[in-house]
Enzyme design. Structure first.
Site, PDB file in Angstrom:
ATOM      1  N   CYS A 117       0.859  -1.183   0.000  1.00  0.00           N
ATOM      2  CA  CYS A 117       0.000   0.000   0.000  1.00  0.00           C
ATOM      3  C   CYS A 117       0.896   1.233   0.000  1.00  0.00           C
ATOM      4  CB  CYS A 117      -0.947  -0.003   1.201  1.00  0.00           C
ATOM      5  SG  CYS A 117      -2.333   1.167   1.040  1.00  0.00           S
ATOM      6  N   CYS A 119      -0.209   4.285   1.866  1.00  0.00           N
ATOM      7  CA  CYS A 119      -0.642   5.254   2.880  1.00  0.00           C
ATOM      8  C   CYS A 119       0.434   5.557   3.913  1.00  0.00           C
ATOM      9  CB  CYS A 119      -1.928   4.781   3.555  1.00  0.00           C
ATOM     10  SG  CYS A 119      -1.791   3.206   4.417  1.00  0.00           S
ATOM     11  N   CYS A 127      -3.987   6.165  -0.018  1.00  0.00           N
ATOM     12  CA  CYS A 127      -3.430   4.889  -0.476  1.00  0.00           C
ATOM     13  C   CYS A 127      -3.009   4.886  -1.940  1.00  0.00           C
ATOM     14  CB  CYS A 127      -4.446   3.777  -0.231  1.00  0.00           C
ATOM     15  SG  CYS A 127      -4.890   3.587   1.514  1.00  0.00           S
ATOM     16  N   LYS A 193     -12.277  -5.085   2.107  1.00  0.00           N
ATOM     17  CA  LYS A 193     -11.703  -4.205   3.126  1.00  0.00           C
ATOM     18  C   LYS A 193     -12.628  -3.009   3.288  1.00  0.00           C
ATOM     19  CE  LYS A 193      -7.610  -1.427   4.231  1.00  0.00           C
ATOM     20  NZ  LYS A 193      -6.273  -1.004   3.781  1.00  0.00           N
ATOM     21  N   ARG A 203      -3.672   3.201  12.643  1.00  0.00           N
ATOM     22  CA  ARG A 203      -3.266   4.441  11.973  1.00  0.00           C
ATOM     23  C   ARG A 203      -2.357   5.285  12.866  1.00  0.00           C
ATOM     24  NH1 ARG A 203      -8.954   5.748   8.741  1.00  0.00           N
ATOM     25  NH2 ARG A 203      -8.714   4.018   7.265  1.00  0.00           N
ATOM     26  N   GLU A 231     -16.523  -7.847  -4.853  1.00  0.00           N
ATOM     27  CA  GLU A 231     -15.103  -7.499  -4.719  1.00  0.00           C
ATOM     28  C   GLU A 231     -14.242  -8.771  -4.636  1.00  0.00           C
ATOM     29  OE1 GLU A 231     -13.509  -4.688  -4.798  1.00  0.00           O
ATOM     30  OE2 GLU A 231     -15.058  -3.157  -4.596  1.00  0.00           O
ATOM     31  N   LYS A 246     -11.652  -7.808   6.070  1.00  0.00           N
ATOM     32  CA  LYS A 246     -11.078  -6.914   7.080  1.00  0.00           C
ATOM     33  C   LYS A 246     -12.043  -5.762   7.322  1.00  0.00           C
ATOM     34  CE  LYS A 246      -7.153  -3.817   7.868  1.00  0.00           C
ATOM     35  NZ  LYS A 246      -5.982  -3.153   7.277  1.00  0.00           N
ATOM     36  N   SER A 272      -6.717  -3.723  14.649  1.00  0.00           N
ATOM     37  CA  SER A 272      -6.195  -3.046  15.839  1.00  0.00           C
ATOM     38  C   SER A 272      -7.278  -2.615  16.819  1.00  0.00           C
ATOM     39  CB  SER A 272      -5.365  -1.834  15.414  1.00  0.00           C
ATOM     40  OG  SER A 272      -6.162  -0.914  14.672  1.00  0.00           O
ATOM     41  N   TYR A 310      -3.054  -9.310  16.315  1.00  0.00           N
ATOM     42  CA  TYR A 310      -2.060  -8.795  17.260  1.00  0.00           C
ATOM     43  C   TYR A 310      -1.985  -9.668  18.500  1.00  0.00           C
ATOM     44  CZ  TYR A 310      -2.507  -4.876  14.114  1.00  0.00           C
ATOM     45  OH  TYR A 310      -2.543  -4.108  12.969  1.00  0.00           O
TER      46      TYR A 310
END
Length: 325
Positions: A117, A119, A127, A193, A203, A231, A246, A272, A310
């Site tokens: 990506c 970003c 992005c 996504k 972020r 998609e 996601k 996250s 995570y």
């Protein structure tokens, strides 16, 4: 005669014999944040227990993952320099490219996935490439995503995972990889996504929030489920080897529908915000620690074959102590 489900629940052995879904360390992918600089291992304020690592300290997290039995990671880079074209993303000596090479020196068998990506590398935080009005130009961005993927491949990455949500990105990256001799390198598409509020802690960790506007013009509307199937189908048609949903917990219905609709490996990204909420709830005593494993089992039950989370290292270490299979 009525159903007596308790007959197979009243002892541990029959409960395990009929268990329909199991979490396994082999199905977990651990995110790693790599930063510029030296001798850096710093806890991320928005993600308790997760750290920024400079390249010279990657050996610590890689060896820790290996000891816990985790064999796959996905890399996110925070470069020293950002510009409007995100040039550090496709610099062959960029932060992720160097990290890939370093990890392969430390542990050649570690399976390294590169998030593709822009970003984290653009000074505007979007992005892709912007036009004069500040809108992302889809087709021009595809050329840059291809360059990033090829640069990762040259550095030794095992898989690329494009997350920009540009139309046609899988096809563009597949073409770029094939033309440069990387026909066998797999692509995991961030196929469904969503433009979700659950990305906030990431972020902050990756310093990748857009400086203006938002990403709703290219990420999916959180209200849409059927669109996700379109998609995903597009990514499959363009050559994706794995599809992804996601976030995970707020979109279990999408994971389930994808499992029923497509005969493809499915990855779910336990993002996250999901991590931060559960960590905070456990820390404050609102819920027991068991809620973490329960949440990931829900993702597995919905149909995910693998999970980016995570919690990967924390769970793997716990299972080692519990002799979890």
């Amino acid at each position: 005669m009525f159903y007596r489900g308790r007959r197979l629940r009243n002892k541990k052995v029959p409960r395990n014999l009929i268990k329909e879904n199991r979490l396994s360390v082999e199905q977990l992918i651990s995110p790693i944040f790599v930063v510029a600089g030296n001798n850096i291992k710093k806890e991320i304020s928005s993600l308790e227990g997760i750290y920024h690592y400079s390249i010279d300290r990657l050996n610590e997290i890689i060896k820790e993952l290996q000891r816990a039995g985790i064999n796959a990671c996905i890399l996110f880079g925070i470069p020293e320099h950002k510009d409007e074209l995100g040039t550090e993303a496709y610099n062959d000596d960029g932060i992720i490219q160097r990290a890939i090479r370093e990890i392969k020196k430390i542990a050649p068998e570690m399976y390294v996935i590169g998030d593709v990506c822009m970003c984290e590398y653009t000074d505007h935080g979007h992005c892709g490439i912007l036009d004069r009005d500040g809108c992302v130009i889809n087709d021009e961005t595809l050329l840059y995503l291809g360059k990033i993927a090829v640069s990762y491949a040259k550095s030794g990455v095992d898989m690329v995972a494009p997350s920009a949500m540009m139309d046609g990105e899988i096809l563009a990256i597949r073409k770029a990889l094939d033309e440069t001799g990387f026909k066998d390198l797999p692509i995991m598409g961030y196929s469904a996504k969503y433009a979700s509020s659950y990305y906030g802690p990431f972020r902050a960790a990756a310093n990748s929030a857009p400086s203006f506007g938002n990403r709703s013009s290219y990420q999916m509307d959180i209200a849409n489920g059927n669109e996700a199937m379109r998609e995903i189908q597009a990514d499959i048609d363009e050559g994706a080897d794995i599809i992804m949903v996601k976030p995970a917990l707020a979109f279990l219905d999408v994971i389930k529908e994808a499992k029923l609709s497509f005969n493809m490996p499915i990855c779910a990204y336990n993002v996250s915000g999901e991590y931060a909420m559960l960590k905070m709830a456990v820390k404050q005593g609102i819920m027991k620690e068991a809620v973490i494993e329960e949440s990931l089992l829900a993702i597995k039950r919905a149909g995910a074959d693998m999970i980016i989370t995570y919690f990967a290292l924390e769970l793997a270490q716990k299972w080692q102590g519990d002799h979890h299979d």
